[in-house]
Design a protein around this motif. Structure first.
Motif, mmCIF file in Angstrom:
data_model
loop_
_atom_site.group_PDB
_atom_site.id
_atom_site.type_symbol
_atom_site.label_atom_id
_atom_site.label_comp_id
_atom_site.label_asym_id
_atom_site.label_seq_id
_atom_site.Cartn_x
_atom_site.Cartn_y
_atom_site.Cartn_z
ATOM 1 N N ALA A 13 0.819 -1.209 0.000
ATOM 2 C CA ALA A 13 0.000 0.000 0.000
ATOM 3 C C ALA A 13 0.853 1.260 0.000
ATOM 4 O O ALA A 13 1.797 1.381 0.773
ATOM 5 N N GLN A 14 0.510 2.206 -0.853
ATOM 6 C CA GLN A 14 1.253 3.452 -0.984
ATOM 7 C C GLN A 14 0.548 4.619 -0.310
ATOM 8 O O GLN A 14 1.128 5.704 -0.183
ATOM 9 N N ALA A 15 -0.692 4.441 0.102
ATOM 10 C CA ALA A 15 -1.450 5.526 0.725
ATOM 11 C C ALA A 15 -1.242 5.515 2.236
ATOM 12 O O ALA A 15 -0.901 4.485 2.823
ATOM 13 N N PRO A 16 -1.459 6.648 2.897
ATOM 14 C CA PRO A 16 -1.332 6.678 4.362
ATOM 15 C C PRO A 16 -2.441 5.913 5.066
ATOM 16 O O PRO A 16 -2.279 5.494 6.205
ATOM 17 N N TRP A 17 -3.588 5.750 4.409
ATOM 18 C CA TRP A 17 -4.720 5.016 4.984
ATOM 19 C C TRP A 17 -4.965 3.767 4.155
ATOM 20 O O TRP A 17 -4.914 3.798 2.919
ATOM 21 N N ASP B 219 -6.811 6.016 14.763
ATOM 22 C CA ASP B 219 -5.829 5.300 13.964
ATOM 23 C C ASP B 219 -6.448 4.091 13.284
ATOM 24 O O ASP B 219 -5.945 3.629 12.256
ATOM 25 N N LEU B 220 -7.511 3.581 13.874
ATOM 26 C CA LEU B 220 -8.159 2.369 13.373
ATOM 27 C C LEU B 220 -9.665 2.518 13.519
ATOM 28 O O LEU B 220 -10.149 2.883 14.589
ATOM 29 N N VAL B 221 -10.382 2.261 12.427
ATOM 30 C CA VAL B 221 -11.843 2.293 12.459
ATOM 31 C C VAL B 221 -12.348 0.917 12.037
ATOM 32 O O VAL B 221 -12.038 0.445 10.938
ATOM 33 N N LEU C 50 -10.471 0.071 8.595
ATOM 34 C CA LEU C 50 -9.610 1.107 8.019
ATOM 35 C C LEU C 50 -8.518 1.414 9.031
ATOM 36 O O LEU C 50 -8.802 1.611 10.218
ATOM 37 N N VAL C 51 -7.265 1.466 8.591
ATOM 38 C CA VAL C 51 -6.159 1.688 9.519
ATOM 39 C C VAL C 51 -5.171 2.683 8.915
ATOM 40 O O VAL C 51 -4.959 2.710 7.697
ATOM 41 N N ARG C 52 -4.591 3.504 9.773
ATOM 42 C CA ARG C 52 -3.510 4.399 9.345
ATOM 43 C C ARG C 52 -2.233 3.580 9.326
ATOM 44 O O ARG C 52 -1.826 3.026 10.328
ATOM 45 N N LYS C 53 -1.589 3.511 8.171
ATOM 46 C CA LYS C 53 -0.465 2.600 7.989
ATOM 47 C C LYS C 53 0.679 2.905 8.948
ATOM 48 O O LYS C 53 1.324 1.987 9.466
ATOM 49 N N ALA D 41 0.554 3.794 11.894
ATOM 50 C CA ALA D 41 0.237 3.470 13.287
ATOM 51 C C ALA D 41 0.567 2.034 13.649
ATOM 52 O O ALA D 41 0.523 1.663 14.819
ATOM 53 N N ILE D 42 0.891 1.203 12.672
ATOM 54 C CA ILE D 42 1.163 -0.203 12.952
ATOM 55 C C ILE D 42 2.552 -0.572 12.453
ATOM 56 O O ILE D 42 3.075 0.025 11.513
ATOM 57 N N ASP D 43 3.151 -1.544 13.104
ATOM 58 C CA ASP D 43 4.442 -2.085 12.685
ATOM 59 C C ASP D 43 4.172 -3.392 11.948
ATOM 60 O O ASP D 43 3.928 -4.431 12.560
ATOM 61 N N ILE D 44 4.206 -3.323 10.634
ATOM 62 C CA ILE D 44 3.832 -4.479 9.815
ATOM 63 C C ILE D 44 4.772 -5.648 10.069
ATOM 64 O O ILE D 44 4.374 -6.821 10.021
ATOM 65 N N ASP D 45 6.041 -5.347 10.361
ATOM 66 C CA ASP D 45 7.016 -6.418 10.557
ATOM 67 C C ASP D 45 6.724 -7.260 11.794
ATOM 68 O O ASP D 45 7.252 -8.369 11.930
ATOM 69 N N LYS D 46 5.904 -6.752 12.729
ATOM 70 C CA LYS D 46 5.573 -7.509 13.931
ATOM 71 C C LYS D 46 4.438 -8.502 13.696
ATOM 72 O O LYS D 46 4.206 -9.380 14.536
#
Length: 776
Positions: free
Chosen positions: A112-116, A144-146, A195-198, A200-205
């Protein structure tokens, strides 16, 4: 196309991962839709159509992560080619699908390239018409998350039958019991629609297993601000449900893993197998003693062999992974028997004492001895019998980046400055590879045979694994080996090593990575340049902060570096912005948490103009300055945030055409002025500011080798590219003592300040562009 896709999917040798962009969005997307698919060919066209209708004014990209064996790929390609949205596809090979739907979502989050990012199913049980409401809720509630909830007051789940409703409710209750704090106020942690703000999360975890990725995001991401929007879970449009008893078992297994950790879960399975083995052991012991009349100690030996075989079979199937093992299956069987018989040497005396000395019934004595040895047997089994091979343990996850299809980078360490260019994988050898390892002093031999195209860059401050060191091999692929400490200071790794290499590699490929911000008004882009720490970032953020209506035209391309082509095109280079507490005070809507605001004064003070001057002063000494910088940024990382975290409503565009150069300069009070510069003056200032952005070790070592490649002076090539891109365009110097550039730039762009020469130049350039485009 459908027949072609069917042939590809039916041919086993060709069934491999495929990643492609079907339709590129003209703007940097504001919202990425991640849609995992498995045999959903009948839903794709309708889904895309309804998303387009629901979000007509949002720059949208739709990412399909496909695990299908039917014609879904062909359906995505057909629908994507006629869509107004950006449509991207990742079709995963069968061997990459073991992490299920959750793994597909994580792969989409990486792309994903968007902030959301909005995650939804393709079966249309998640209504696309709800996405704007989720997006609006996030903006209004500063979330941050809906979560789109089936179980809040305004939700419903009519798409679930009675059995699935009971399972869904039971799964929700189980999660809420195990995670009461993280899931407080969340009525539907099992939802697949959110819906999540990218940032706000650590994808690697995330280590997904099965369906329920939302639960893992909430559990593993601290400090999330969560809100809900109710929705009615509808009937499936086409295809079949993927829910099954097996997925339910995977969910409960994953829930325990999230709560207690993977090793605890494995130990629990080992215990369960052990309990079943106790029954087998006791049964064999009783039969051998009571029916065959053997002495109970002899029966203990026979029972041990029987239960060992039973436990081994179940451990192979359920407890331990058999992939990447050091030993083959037969060797594991022999080791397992050896372990249990060795344990028998300890258990035998224990059983004898309990039975013959203390008078405990022999079956109970046997059980007690088995329980007493459980932990020891598990430790041996986990480490020595089913332990992974060293080769498997050394596998490192790679981070892949594709910068406008010009340069690709693969790195063992995530590079935050390139995050917006991240892709799931690359189809070919990268331009630059970054690895971590010890830098051998022998690598300082930079001399190569006269007929060799390979050159080296070597820099080592001589402190071993705790010091800064790099060894760069310049060949067909640029191979960067960085010392281990740089793994923990990725900003230094990027800024001081990767970025200088990128700069001159872009020049080799006919582009210039220019130290300047860039913002577009309509399709006209204006580059804004200044000396480091002048106020360029604050100016850009203020300009974007004023754009609050859908009709506003200002869009962000870059804050620090802009990628420029000689034909006047500028391409976004959205690095995180380095801010100060003064920057935050100057804008209205930064989404910084309490902790981020608390540490910002210290961070901004350390990474301020004064801190930078002190660091450059240290370079005059014989101290290991690069190492000091690495450790400093490891302890106190710079305050870097993506533009849409600071200005959530900011629009980002991928590309525009240069219409002018603006130089901003701080002056003493009373010296404010607007000065028209010649093309040569503007170019000289821009290049001077580019050099001002670099210079920290080991830049001098890097540039000495990189400036001259293939007998070309890349500095003159870079100057030529920038000069060509600015040819015929106005250059204006804005001097200010009040740092009010954000209020003066729009007027300048609109031609109201100054008049006359600016307007004529703009018309002239516009005419030349029209002629060139028409000829093309």
């Amino acid at each position: 196309m459908i027949e072609q896709s069917r042939r590809i999917l039916s041919s086993e040798p060709e069934r491999k991962t495929v990643q492609r962009t079907i339709n590129l969005s003209p703007f940097q997307p504001e919202l990425s839709m991640v849609v995992p698919t498995r045999n959903e060919a009948g839903n794709i066209a309708t889904l895309i159509e309804r998303l387009e209708e629901a979000l007509p004014r949002v720059a949208l990209e739709i990412i399909f992560v496909d695990d299908s064996d039917d014609e879904t790929v062909a359906a995505i390609e057909l629908a994507g080619e006629v869509s107004r949205c950006g449509v991207r596809l990742l079709h995963r090979a069968p061997g990459q699908r073991t992490d299920g739907l959750g793994g597909a979502v994580v792969a989409g989050l990486r792309m994903a390239q968007a902030p959301w990012v909005c995650v939804m199913d393709a079966d249309l049980q998640h209504p696309p018409e709800l996405v704007p409401e989720l997006f609006e809720k996030a903006q209004q509630s500063n979330s941050d998350l809906v979560v789109a909830s089936r179980y809040c007051a305004t939700g419903a789940a009519r798409g679930l039958n009675a059995r699935r409703t009971v399972i869904s409710r039971g799964s929700t209750v189980a999660a809420q019991v195990l995670f009461p704090q993280r899931l407080h106020g969340v009525t539907d942690p099992m939802s697949g629609f959110f819906l999540v703000r990218k940032d706000a999360i650590d994808i690697d975890k995330l280590r997904p297993r099965g369906f329920k990725i939302l639960l893992e995001i909430m559990v593993k991401s601290s400090g999330l601000r969560i809100s809900e929007v109710g929705f009615e879970f509808g009937e499936r449009y086409a295809g079949e449900s993927k829910a099954s008893f097996r997925e339910g078992m995977r969910y409960f297994s994953h829930l325990c893993q999230l709560r207690f950790g993977e090793n605890i879960l494995q130990f629990a399975r080992f215990l369960a197998v052990g309990l079943s083995g106790l029954l087998v052991n006791s049964l064999v012991l009783w039969m051998a003693t009571e029916l065959l009349g053997l002495h109970y100690l002899v029966s203990v030996v026979l029972a041990t062999e029987g239960s060992t075989l039973w436990n081994f079979i179940l451990s192979e199937i359920w407890v331990f992974s058999t992939e990447g093992q050091k030993q083959g299956r037969f060797a594991r069987l022999l080791l397992f028997f050896l372990m249990n018989n060795a344990a028998l040497g300890l258990r035998g005396p224990m059983v004898y004492v309990l039975t013959s000395v203390l008078g405990v019934y022999y079956l109970i004595s046997n059980l007690l001895s088995l329980v007493a040895m459980t932990a020891l047997r598990y430790a041996v089994a986990d480490k020595f019998i089913w332990g992974r091979s060293s080769a498997r343990k050394s596998i490192t996850m790679l981070h892949s980046y594709n910068v406008h299809d010009i340069i690709t980078v693969v790195s063992e360490v995530g590079l935050p400055e390139l995050e917006r260019f991240r892709v799931e994988s690359l189809d070919s050898q990268p331009t630059i590879r970054v690895r971590m390892g010890m830098v051998n002093p022998a690598a300082s031999q930079n001399t190569q045979p006269a007929d060799s195209d390979v050159r080296r860059i070597y820099y080592n401050e001589g402190l071993g694994p705790v010091g800064f060191a790099i060894n760069v091999t310049l060949g067909e692929m640029i191979d960067v080996v960085a010392s281990p400490i740089l793994r923990y200071s990725p900003h230094v790794l990027y800024t001081n090593v990767v970025e200088p290499i990128l700069r001159w590699t872009f020049v080799e490929k006919g582009y210039a990575l220019v130290h300047g911000a860039c913002i577009s008004f309509g399709n006209k882009a204006y580059m804004i340049t200044a000396r480091t720490d002048t106020g360029k970032t604050t100016t850009i953020l203020r300009l974007l902060d004023r754009q609050r209506r859908a009709t506003d035209t200002a869009a962000f391309l870059s804050d620090d570096l802009t990628l420029v082509a000689p034909d006047g095109r500028v391409m976004t280079y959205p690095k995180p912005m380095t801010i100060s507490h003064h920057t935050v005070a100057a804008i209205n809507t930064p989404r910084l948490s309490f902790g981020e605001r608390l540490t910002l004064p210290l961070q901004s003070r350390l990474h301020s103009r004064e801190g930078r001057k002190f660091a450059f002063w240290l370079t005059q000494s014989k101290l290991p300055v690069a190492t000091i910088n690495t450790i400093t940024q490891l302890v106190v990382p710079p305050p870097k945030y993506h533009v849409q975290k600071l200005v959530p409503h900011a629009r980002v565009t991928r590309e525009a055409r240069l219409a002018g150069l603006i130089v901003i300069e701080r002056v003493e009070r009373g010296a404010d002025a607007d000065v028209q510069l010649s093309e040569r003056e503007g170019l000289d200032i821009l290049l001077s500011n580019c050099e001002d952005a670099y210079g920290f070790p080991p830049y001098d070592t890097i540039k000495t080798v990189l400036h001259n490649t293939n007998k070309l002076d890349l500095r003159s090539v870079e100057r030529g590219i920038i000069e060509q891109s600015l040819k015929g365009l106005p250059a204006t110097l804005l001097r200010s003592s009040k740092m009010d550039w954000s209020s003066r730039i729009p007027a300048l762009v609109q031609g109201t300040e100054p008049r006359g020469q600016w307007t004529e130049l703009e018309r002239s350039v516009g005419g030349e562009m029209a002629i060139e485009l028409g000829a093309a």
